[in-house]
Design an enzyme around this catalytic site. Structure first.
Site, PDB file in Angstrom:
ATOM      1  N   ASP A 192       1.348   5.200  -2.898  1.00 38.25           N
ATOM      2  CA  ASP A 192       2.643   4.663  -2.452  1.00 38.25           C
ATOM      3  C   ASP A 192       3.772   5.650  -2.768  1.00 38.25           C
ATOM      4  O   ASP A 192       4.897   5.477  -2.290  1.00 38.25           O
ATOM      5  CB  ASP A 192       2.937   3.335  -3.168  1.00 38.25           C
ATOM      6  CG  ASP A 192       2.858   2.143  -2.223  1.00 38.25           C
ATOM      7  OD1 ASP A 192       2.923   2.351  -0.998  1.00 38.25           O
ATOM      8  OD2 ASP A 192       2.744   1.004  -2.717  1.00 38.25           O
TER       9      ASP A 192
ATOM     10  N   LYS B 232      -2.661  -4.086   5.446  1.00 43.37           N
ATOM     11  CA  LYS B 232      -3.225  -2.857   4.882  1.00 43.37           C
ATOM     12  C   LYS B 232      -4.752  -2.919   4.893  1.00 43.37           C
ATOM     13  O   LYS B 232      -5.422  -1.944   5.227  1.00 43.37           O
ATOM     14  CB  LYS B 232      -2.676  -2.633   3.461  1.00 43.37           C
ATOM     15  CG  LYS B 232      -1.210  -2.203   3.476  1.00 43.37           C
ATOM     16  CD  LYS B 232      -0.525  -2.300   2.122  1.00 43.37           C
ATOM     17  CE  LYS B 232       0.983  -2.095   2.304  1.00 43.37           C
ATOM     18  NZ  LYS B 232       1.764  -2.387   1.090  1.00 43.37           N
TER      19      LYS B 232
ATOM     20  N   GLN C  40       1.397  -4.136  -5.039  1.00 45.86           N
ATOM     21  CA  GLN C  40       2.322  -4.741  -4.085  1.00 45.86           C
ATOM     22  C   GLN C  40       3.535  -5.315  -4.827  1.00 45.86           C
ATOM     23  O   GLN C  40       3.388  -6.123  -5.735  1.00 45.86           O
ATOM     24  CB  GLN C  40       1.600  -5.849  -3.295  1.00 45.86           C
ATOM     25  CG  GLN C  40       2.427  -6.463  -2.182  1.00 45.86           C
ATOM     26  CD  GLN C  40       2.789  -5.458  -1.079  1.00 45.86           C
ATOM     27  OE1 GLN C  40       1.945  -4.717  -0.600  1.00 45.86           O
ATOM     28  NE2 GLN C  40       4.055  -5.441  -0.685  1.00 45.86           N
TER      29      GLN C  40
END
Ligand code: NAP
Length: 294
Positions: A119, A52, A96
């Protein structure tokens, strides 16, 4: 059989984003900034966050990673989430997953400001997506929809079978393909570990999305001739043929299913690269206030 080249599409989109960022920079606008919180030293999580960061650099975004040790207190993480919510420099951020056992993932996700939840995991974004309002859509389903769009794969009136019902892949995928939109308007069946006669159900599908996380589960005898097969699965298995000592397998037995499919995504190089690109697209939308006006 046509291979859906996720890597190429992802690179095309990155190029489009990079051009937009260059124009923003030239006009003296704010450069999109994505942040990530990572806890512990899980190899896969480190890899994803590394990818990322690299993708952000490629398109000219700013990126910041906040690292915490495995034994970090939940309150410390929540404080970081609140700080990022309030920080005007950060347009969007991700946490994450997975988190260590003593941290409530749900509590952390719900603490994220939905406006910065690139997300698309927050219940507000999921809920808005379900009722067709603008929302951040989780990166993997968003990436699959983009592949379907760019390859002009017809979904209207098609029978779709999604194998898997996770909140981040299977459920949103089923909703997106069934929504009144293009792509969409499909008749969707969502399967899971309790589905009976899975093979018969999958054999009816014009489009199969395999998102169960079982290496090479989907075999040719389960797939209708001419179907489109989207493979979301990623399983690391040992291999003596690669330098690293391991390789990635999808949920689809690629070689044999490819012979029957009209379109198929490979692993790696199919859905995976699109996931990261969708996150970049969501961050760009966040910085422009496209989903939630600033
Ligand atoms: P998950 O949360 O573990 O969900 C797996 C789903 O598959 C569950 O709904 C489970 O059913 C179902 N399932 C498991 N075994 C089954 C079987 N034998 N028959 C039918 N259904 C079965 O997984 P996930 O997070 O959705 O991820 C799925 C896979 O995609 C993993 O390999 C993951 O690594 C990969 N992934 C890839 C990307 C990417 O960027 N390419 C992104 C995210 C995930 P129950 O609900 O009944 O347990």
């Amino acid at each position: 059989m046509k291979i859906i080249d996720g890597k190429k599409i992802a690179n095309d989109i990155k190029e489009e984003i990079a051009q937009e960022v260059a124009a923003i920079r030239e006009a003296g606008g704010k450069i999109p900034h994505l942040a990530a919180i990572i806890v512990g030293h899980d190899g896969a999580s480190e890899t994803y966050v590394g990818h990322k960061e690299k993708a952000c650099n490629q398109v000219g975004f700013n990126s910041t990673v906040f690292r915490f040790e495995d034994d970090v207190a939940e309150d410390t993480l929540l404080r970081r989430v609140h700080d990022l919510n309030e920080d005007p420099e950060i347009d969007g951020f991700i946490v994450q997953l997975p988190m260590p056992k003593h941290i409530s993932e749900q509590k952390i996700i719900e603490a994220i400001d939905p406006k910065k939840d690139v997300d698309g995991f927050h219940p507000i974004n999921l809920g808005r997506m379900v009722i067709g309002l603008p929302a951040y859509i989780s990166a993997t389903p968003a990436g699959i929809m983009e592949l379907i769009k760019r390859y002009n794969i017809e979904t209207l009136g098609k029978d779709v079978v999604v194998i898997g019902r996770s909140n981040i892949v299977g459920k949103p995928m089923s909703i997106l393909l069934g929504q009144k939109a293009n792509p969409g308007n499909a008749t969707v069946t969502m399967c899971h570990s309790r589905t009976k006669n899975l093979k018969e159900v999958v054999l009816r599908a014009d489009i199969v999305v395999a998102a169960l996380g079982r290496a090479e589960f989907l075999t040719a005898d389960m797939v209708k001739e001419g179907a489109t097969v989207i493979d979301v699965g990623i399983t690391r298995v040992k291999s003596d043929k690669t330098k690293s000592g391991w390789k990635l397998l999808g949920d689809v037995k690629f070689d044999e299913v490819a012979e029957k499919a009209e379109y198929i995504t490979p692993v790696p190089g199919g859905v995976g690269p699109m996931t990261i690109v969708s996150l970049l697209q969501n961050t760009l939308k966040a910085s422009k206030g496209e989903i939630y006006p600033k």
